[in-house]
Design an enzyme around this catalytic site. Structure first.
Site, PDB file in Angstrom:
ATOM      1  N   ASP A  37      63.314  43.232  51.875  1.00 32.91           N
ATOM      2  CA  ASP A  37      64.545  42.468  52.083  1.00 32.91           C
ATOM      3  C   ASP A  37      64.174  41.093  52.621  1.00 32.91           C
ATOM      4  O   ASP A  37      63.005  40.840  52.960  1.00 32.91           O
ATOM      5  CB  ASP A  37      65.468  43.209  53.076  1.00 32.91           C
ATOM      6  CG  ASP A  37      66.947  42.888  52.871  1.00 32.91           C
ATOM      7  OD1 ASP A  37      67.321  41.720  53.036  1.00 32.91           O
ATOM      8  OD2 ASP A  37      67.716  43.804  52.538  1.00 32.91           O
ATOM      9  N   ASP A  63      61.553  38.577  49.019  1.00 37.09           N
ATOM     10  CA  ASP A  63      62.608  37.778  48.402  1.00 37.09           C
ATOM     11  C   ASP A  63      62.522  38.079  46.908  1.00 37.09           C
ATOM     12  O   ASP A  63      61.535  37.721  46.257  1.00 37.09           O
ATOM     13  CB  ASP A  63      62.365  36.280  48.677  1.00 37.09           C
ATOM     14  CG  ASP A  63      63.425  35.405  48.011  1.00 37.09           C
ATOM     15  OD1 ASP A  63      64.131  35.879  47.083  1.00 37.09           O
ATOM     16  OD2 ASP A  63      63.552  34.235  48.412  1.00 37.09           O
ATOM     17  N   VAL A  64      63.545  38.741  46.378  1.00 31.42           N
ATOM     18  CA  VAL A  64      63.456  39.228  44.985  1.00 31.42           C
ATOM     19  C   VAL A  64      63.365  38.101  43.957  1.00 31.42           C
ATOM     20  O   VAL A  64      63.030  38.350  42.804  1.00 31.42           O
ATOM     21  CB  VAL A  64      64.635  40.169  44.609  1.00 31.42           C
ATOM     22  CG1 VAL A  64      64.593  41.446  45.406  1.00 31.42           C
ATOM     23  CG2 VAL A  64      65.981  39.464  44.720  1.00 31.42           C
ATOM     24  N   TYR A 157      78.921  36.236  39.560  1.00 33.49           N
ATOM     25  CA  TYR A 157      78.534  37.612  39.918  1.00 33.49           C
ATOM     26  C   TYR A 157      78.755  38.545  38.724  1.00 33.49           C
ATOM     27  O   TYR A 157      77.864  39.309  38.342  1.00 33.49           O
ATOM     28  CB  TYR A 157      79.381  38.058  41.113  1.00 33.49           C
ATOM     29  CG  TYR A 157      79.113  39.466  41.599  1.00 33.49           C
ATOM     30  CD1 TYR A 157      77.984  39.762  42.361  1.00 33.49           C
ATOM     31  CD2 TYR A 157      80.011  40.507  41.314  1.00 33.49           C
ATOM     32  CE1 TYR A 157      77.741  41.049  42.812  1.00 33.49           C
ATOM     33  CE2 TYR A 157      79.777  41.797  41.769  1.00 33.49           C
ATOM     34  CZ  TYR A 157      78.648  42.064  42.524  1.00 33.49           C
ATOM     35  OH  TYR A 157      78.406  43.344  42.969  1.00 33.49           O
ATOM     36  N   LYS A 161      75.804  40.483  36.677  1.00 35.44           N
ATOM     37  CA  LYS A 161      75.767  41.951  36.669  1.00 35.44           C
ATOM     38  C   LYS A 161      75.873  42.492  35.240  1.00 35.44           C
ATOM     39  O   LYS A 161      75.344  43.560  34.929  1.00 35.44           O
ATOM     40  CB  LYS A 161      76.889  42.513  37.551  1.00 35.44           C
ATOM     41  CG  LYS A 161      76.677  42.263  39.051  1.00 35.44           C
ATOM     42  CD  LYS A 161      75.460  43.004  39.558  1.00 35.44           C
ATOM     43  CE  LYS A 161      75.318  42.927  41.070  1.00 35.44           C
ATOM     44  NZ  LYS A 161      74.151  43.662  41.556  1.00 35.44           N
TER      45      LYS A 161
END
Ligand code: NAD
Length: 252
Positions: A37, A63-64, A157, A161
């Site tokens: 995370d 950090d993705v 968003y 997604k």
């Protein structure tokens, strides 16, 4: 208690919200868990709390959106536990909803970096390790927003997604031959994580619930149950599919 015995899981965005519930549940079910995370303090606290309860969990800063961080998280998983069987791409970001003409392009890019690129990078680095250990299960946490009730959704968003939904199917198709399964999960409004922060006005919450046939928010436990199923061998014949947990929102 042993649904995931002998398995090793890597979970992004695991320090808080639904991700923390996935970390706890996977550890409870016998998996060894690495979770990452941006929230190092919360991650380290969760690691300590779960270890005190006997869980075999390891926190790693992640950090993705950063390729080097994913490389490190997968390496740490192998160093700590020797293999990788389960990846839960959970980290996600939603910014306040505004009309499309008012969306700042940087906010659009930021949303896609976390929700889209983050899932791609996690998948990219997990796959070689899963192949090495004979297969695996990738679970991408998408959203009801990818599928419908479009007028209620934040545009960046919802679009990011939706990208995760089809990327899941492409991943499933490309790696079925390596026994790597990949499925997406589509929660509707859940009473945990980002939603209670986003919908604080009681009137807005009431309105949101009026669009859910079951008439309530979902719980973290209900999402956990679906994720555990997809992570475990019980779903061994399931890949490229989408698990919708939305209280019936899509039939509305
Ligand atoms: N809560 C809901 O109602 C709901 C509904 C549908 C889908 N989801 C999805 O579930 C997932 C978890 O959401 P949540 O509700 O727990 O939200 P949350 O905001 O509480 O948790 C998201 C976690 O991701 C982490 N994160 C954000 N950006 C990151 C980055 N760049 N690198 C690493 N970690 C990062 C955050 O620090 C946080 O710990 C998300 O993908 C979200 O889109 C949630």
């Amino acid at each position: 208690m042993t649904l995931l015995q002998g398995k090793v899981a890597l979970i992004s965005g695991g320090a808080s919200g639904l991700g923390a519930a996935f970390v706890e549940a996977c550890a409870e079910q016998g998996a060894q868990v690495v979770f990452g995370d941006l929230l190092d303090d919360a991650g380290e606290k969760l690691e300590q709390a779960l270890r005190a309860l006997g869980g075999d969990v390891t926190y790693v800063p992640l950090d993705v959106t950063k390729e080097a961080d994913w490389r490190n998280a997968v390496q740490r998983t192998i160093v700590c536990y020797g293999k990788l069987n389960i990846l839960i791409n959970n980290a996600g970001l939603v910014l306040p909803k505004v009309p499309i003409e008012e969306i700042n392009a940087q906010d659009w890019d930021r949303t896609f970096a976390v929700n889209g690129k983050g899932v791609f990078l996690g998948t990219k680095y997990a796959i070689p390790e899963m192949r090495r250990c004979g297969g695996g299960s990738i679970i991408n946490i998408s959203s009801l927003a990818a599928l419908g009730q479009a007028r209620l959704q934040e545009p960046a968003y919802a679009a990011s997604k939706a990208a995760v939904r089809i990327f899941t199917k492409v991943t499933a198709g490309q790696y079925a031959g390596d026994s790597i399964r990949c499925n997406s999960v589509h929660p509707g409004p859940i009473n945990a994580g980002m939603l209670p922060r986003y919908l604080i006005d009681p009137e807005a919450l009431k309105q949101r619930m009026s669009r859910i046939p079951l008439g309530r928010l979902g719980t973290a436990e209900e999402v956990v149950a679906g994720v555990l199923y997809l992570a475990s061998d019980q779903s061994g014949f399931t890949t490229g599919t989408e698990l919708v947990m939305d209280g019936g929102a899509l039939v509305d």
